[in-house]
Each structure stands twice: as structure tokens, then as C-alpha cells.
Design a protein around this motif. Structure first.
Motif, PDB file in Angstrom:
ATOM      1  N   ILE A  53      34.025  39.553  44.316  1.00 24.85           N
ATOM      2  CA  ILE A  53      34.339  38.124  44.312  1.00 24.85           C
ATOM      3  C   ILE A  53      35.469  37.896  43.315  1.00 24.85           C
ATOM      4  N   GLY A  54      36.573  37.353  43.794  1.00 24.32           N
ATOM      5  CA  GLY A  54      37.662  37.007  42.900  1.00 24.32           C
ATOM      6  C   GLY A  54      37.376  35.682  42.217  1.00 24.32           C
ATOM      7  N   GLY A  55      37.397  35.664  40.902  1.00 26.68           N
ATOM      8  CA  GLY A  55      37.102  34.425  40.195  1.00 26.68           C
ATOM      9  C   GLY A  55      37.050  34.618  38.706  1.00 26.68           C
ATOM     10  N   ASP A  56      36.999  33.496  37.992  1.00 27.04           N
ATOM     11  CA  ASP A  56      37.105  33.476  36.540  1.00 27.04           C
ATOM     12  C   ASP A  56      35.798  33.004  35.925  1.00 27.04           C
ATOM     13  N   ILE A  57      35.387  33.627  34.833  1.00 32.70           N
ATOM     14  CA  ILE A  57      34.135  33.244  34.179  1.00 32.70           C
ATOM     15  C   ILE A  57      34.232  31.872  33.514  1.00 32.70           C
ATOM     16  N   LYS A  58      35.426  31.323  33.410  1.00 35.63           N
ATOM     17  CA  LYS A  58      35.571  29.961  32.869  1.00 35.63           C
ATOM     18  C   LYS A  58      35.424  28.906  33.955  1.00 35.63           C
ATOM     19  N   ASP A  59      35.363  29.326  35.218  1.00 39.37           N
ATOM     20  CA  ASP A  59      35.268  28.423  36.359  1.00 39.37           C
ATOM     21  C   ASP A  59      33.789  28.216  36.715  1.00 39.37           C
ATOM     22  N   LYS A  60      33.230  27.100  36.288  1.00 42.72           N
ATOM     23  CA  LYS A  60      31.801  26.866  36.488  1.00 42.72           C
ATOM     24  C   LYS A  60      31.448  26.738  37.967  1.00 42.72           C
ATOM     25  N   ASN A  61      32.347  26.174  38.773  1.00 45.16           N
ATOM     26  CA  ASN A  61      32.079  26.072  40.213  1.00 45.16           C
ATOM     27  C   ASN A  61      32.002  27.454  40.851  1.00 45.16           C
ATOM     28  N   LYS A  62      32.884  28.350  40.432  1.00 43.97           N
ATOM     29  CA  LYS A  62      32.847  29.724  40.945  1.00 43.97           C
ATOM     30  C   LYS A  62      31.555  30.417  40.520  1.00 43.97           C
ATOM     31  N   LEU A  63      31.133  30.180  39.271  1.00 39.88           N
ATOM     32  CA  LEU A  63      29.887  30.786  38.804  1.00 39.88           C
ATOM     33  C   LEU A  63      28.686  30.241  39.576  1.00 39.88           C
ATOM     34  N   ASP A  64      28.721  28.962  39.936  1.00 38.08           N
ATOM     35  CA  ASP A  64      27.652  28.411  40.776  1.00 38.08           C
ATOM     36  C   ASP A  64      27.563  29.181  42.087  1.00 38.08           C
TER      37      ASP A  64
END
Length: 335
Positions: A53-64
């Protein structure tokens, strides 16, 4: 076992991913590719137990999105890792290493106890309508939090001294991880591997000293050493490091602990250059960009890891260097 590896497309992360897949665990890698590359995890793409999964740990929506899945172990390796960069740009390092870790801790807390769970004394009262699932966090810290040592190895009780925003951000994140263990009973361990090197490490200016030296030798280019070169490092081969990371997740004995990993052997940068280069190329000593961030002696005492999880390094420095050299020679990094 269902596992999440943040930063799993990075140098150490790809080896942790490989080790977990070899154990037949299911692995989800979350990475924004700021340090890692898709090439690092290319060999896993057809493995049915692997997901990227491409994404950033600062992105709460991505973490959801990521945490719609339930994980048994969260290996949190994603971070800004360059000491010198942290001095020039402390904000990026702080938000990635400290705030990003906080975001992961919160998602783990919600997974294990629910958003409506609450502490009653020392016990949790969970909402039966919430879908909760137990998990554990393995937080990758660094030996760069330690103060300089003398001849003895550095144990986990050795004083810390943040001499860069990188070290300060990691200490702050460590404290948050341990606070979640103590306050919420969230299973967690803080691990402090010493200077890790090996295959898949970058060979350019942002890479590790071993990879840079080997690559320069193969090209006949001069080597530049910052300062006197008398600073020492305890160099841990990446396969040994990955074994340590994974085993720290599997073992309950290290929960709530800080645990080191290294070899117990330190080498000066001058000695390292001699081992790798001999008299093949010219070695220059140049002015240190940020001398205040330098730790002059790093040597690991890994007896705690050996006692609690039975871990000890398998590779000597010379074996690790040779394996790294063969990998660099066999890749397109040789340019």
C-alpha cells in the motif's frame, strides 16, 4: 500471523518483509517511497501473502484504510533516517519520526481496545459492539540516541544524549511507545539496532558507509571520510538485523523493554576503509558537515537480546562486507 511493516520498501524493511514471508506470515507493507523503492520489494509482488500500500504514516485517512485489516504485529520502521538532514530540516524529521509514530500507536490502540474502550483502574472496559483485536508494536529506534561510550559496550541502561533532531525525535517516539505499554497495556517493544549495512542499501551519498566505500572502490573513485576517521561504529549485517526485528515481534519476553542489537565489535572508519579499500584508491579526510552530530564511539552490548530472545549475530564484518560487495557488483547500482 498477519503483520504490517511500515517502511517495508526500505533497506531494512524489505529484509524484514522477506523474513516474515519466509515464515509464511501475511505481510502488508505501507511505504510512501521517500526512502524505499518498489525495486526493493519486486520479488514479493506475486506472493499471495504479500500486499503493498502506497501511503504516508502522517495521513490519518490512509491509516484508516490500512487498519481496516487486523494485524497481529505492527513492525513500525517508517521514518526519516538521515542524521545530517535532520539538522538542516528538523521539522520533517520530527513529523515523520515522532508524530508519525503517534499516529501508528493510536491506530493500534483503537484496533486492540476500540474507540469507545476506557480504562477502569488497571483494567480495560471494552464496548462489546466494537470489533477489537489484540496486536503488538515493534518500534524501530536507533543507536544514535546514545551518548558516547568508552571501551565497554553500550547496554540499554547507557545514558542517552540526542545530538541531532533525528536522535531527539527517536527518543520522543520511544517514550510514546513505552507510555502506551505502561498506560494502556498495549504490547510494545523498542528496539535499537546499531549501524546496519548490507544488500539493498543505497550506495550514493544518502547511503551507508559500507555500501558507499564498496561502490567507490569498484569504480576507482576516491573515498571521503568526515573528520579524523577515528569515530567507531558497530556494524550489523542486515540479515542479522532483520532476524532481530522479527524475533522481537514474536517474543513476549521483550514487551515493555528497550533492546539493543549489534555485534560487540566496533571499528574505526579509517580501519573500515582499510578493510574495504586497502591501497586500491585514495582516501581523503574532509571537514565534517555537522560535527556536533557525531558520536565518536559506538559499540553494542547485545547481551539482553541474547538472554531474552536467544538472538546473536551470525555474520562477521568481513562476511557481511563480502556479501554486500557481491550484491553491488551484480546489480545496476554499479554505475
Amino acid at each position: 500471523m498477519n503483520t504490517l511493516v511500515t517502511g517495508g520498501a526500505g533497506f531494512i524493511g524489505r529484509w524484514v518483509t522477506k523474513r516474515l514471508l519466509n515464515e509464511n506470515d501475511s505481510v502488508t507493507v505501507l511505504d510512501n517511497l521517500s526512502n524505499g523503492t518498489l525495486e526493493n520489494i519486486e520479488e514479493f509482488k506475486n506472493n499471495t501473502h504479500f500486499k503493498f500500500i502506497g501511503g504516508d504514516i502522517k495521513d490519518k485517512n490512509k491509516l484508516d484504510e490500512v487498519f481496516k485489516n487486523k494485524f497481529d504485529i505492527i513492525y513500525h520502521l517508517a521514518a526519516s533516517i538521515n542524521v545530517q538532514d535532520s539538522i538542516d530540516d528538523p521539522e520533517t524529521t520530527f513529523f515523520n519520526d515522532t508524530l508519525g509514530t503517534f499516529n501508528i500507536l493510536e491506530k493500534a490502540r483503537y484496533q486492540m481496545f476500540g474507540k469507545r474502550g476506557r480504562m477502569d483502574g488497571n483494567s480495560w472496559v471494552l464496548d462489546p459492539n466494537e470489533d477489537t483485536y489484540p496486536c503488538k508494536i515493534v518500534f524501530m529506534s536507533t543507536c544514535m540516541v546514545y551518548d558516547v561510550s568508552k571501551d565497554e559496550g553500550i547496554s540499554e541502561t547507557h545514558p542517552v544524549k540526542p545530538v541531532s533532531p533525528y536522535g531527539g525525535s527517536k527518543i520522543a517516539a520511544e517514550n510514546m511507545v513505552l507510555s502506551y505499554y505502561n498506560a494502556y497495556k498495549l504490547p510494545a517493544v523498542v528496539i535499537r539496532p546499531f549501524n546496519t549495512y548490507g544488500s539493498f542499501q543505497k550506495t550514493g551519498g544518502e547511503g551507508g558507509v559500507v555500501a558507499i566505500f564498496i561502490n567507490n572502490v569498484l569504480h576507482g573513485r576516491d573515498i571521503n571520510i568526515y573528520g579524523s576517521g577515528e569515530q567507531t561504529r558497530d556494524l550489523l549485517y542486515v540479515k542479522d538485523c532483520a532476524d532481530f526485528v522479527v524475533e522481537s515481534g514474536y517474543s513476549e519476553k521483550v514487551n515493555g523493554q528497550i533492546v539493543n542489537a549489534g555485534t560487540g565489535r566496533d571499528v574505526t572508519i579509517n580501519e573500515l576503509a582499510d578493510i574495504i579499500c586497502g591501497s586500491k584508491i585514495k582516501i581523503n579526510h574532509v571537514k565534517h558537515i555537522h560535527p556536533q552530530s557525531e558520536i565518536m564511539k559506538l559499540k553494542c552490548d547485545y547481551s539482553k537480546a541474547k538472554k531474552l530472545i536467544g538472538w546473536q549475530p551470525k555474520y562477521t564484518l568481513e562476511q557481511g562486507i563480502e556479501e554486500t560487495r557481491k550484491w553491488i557488483e551484480g546489480t545496476k547500482l554499479l554505475r
